[in-house]
Design a protein around this motif. Sequence first.
Motif, short mmCIF file in Angstrom:
data_model
loop_
_atom_site.label_atom_id
_atom_site.label_comp_id
_atom_site.label_asym_id
_atom_site.label_seq_id
_atom_site.Cartn_x
_atom_site.Cartn_y
_atom_site.Cartn_z
N VAL A 228 79.91 40.08 69.67
CA VAL A 228 79.92 38.78 70.36
C VAL A 228 78.44 38.34 70.17
CG1 VAL A 228 79.79 37.69 72.55
CG2 VAL A 228 81.36 39.63 72.05
N ILE B 167 82.82 37.44 67.24
CA ILE B 167 83.22 36.27 68.37
C ILE B 167 81.77 35.43 68.28
CG2 ILE B 167 83.74 35.79 70.43
CD1 ILE B 167 85.95 37.41 68.99
N ILE C 67 89.56 33.57 72.76
CA ILE C 67 89.16 34.75 72.19
C ILE C 67 90.37 35.90 72.01
CG2 ILE C 67 87.79 37.06 72.33
CD1 ILE C 67 85.72 35.08 73.63
#
Length: 184
Positions: free
Chosen positions: A9, A115, A173
């Motif tokens: 992330v 992400i 996501i």
Amino acid sequence: MKMAPVIAVVGPSGVGKDSVIQALLARVPNFERVRRVITRPHGEGGEDFDRVSDRMFQTMVQDGSFVLYWAAHGLQYGIPVAITEQRQRADAVLVNLSRAVLPEAQKEFRELIVISLTADPKVLAQRLAVRGRESAADQARRLGRATAALSEGLNHVIEVDNSGSLDATVETILSGLQPERAYR
């Protein structure tokens, strides 16, 4: 033995990386978070991490305690070798990484999903101000790096605007991770 993917992330300071990681962990039972080692000074909060001195960090580097480490914002960050054990038992492991180390992370982990979180600049500025960890000058420097591009050649990138609700971000996501798999 098959290793679970590493879900990195990433995004600028204030984009909500830790909040997104926490929300994903709450939503998906067999995801695990990698606990980073950071040389952050006492009194500074943030995610759940292992705080070490600069000297201890260098000792850990020399001892091979990290699969990945880097410097950013005047601090040292490390991903412990224990990530390998996590990858053997979890469906995926979530880690807050620097955008700068993504090519190295892809080489190390092979199964890397990125992400990439973004947010409106006004939202970022507000979140940094509320967080209160940096001076106004440091906040300005962080905001100046907010639009840094990701490295070329990353295999799997999911870009998500996290200016709105956390629930909407998590839905985006999860649908981008593996639409055929039910994380709901």
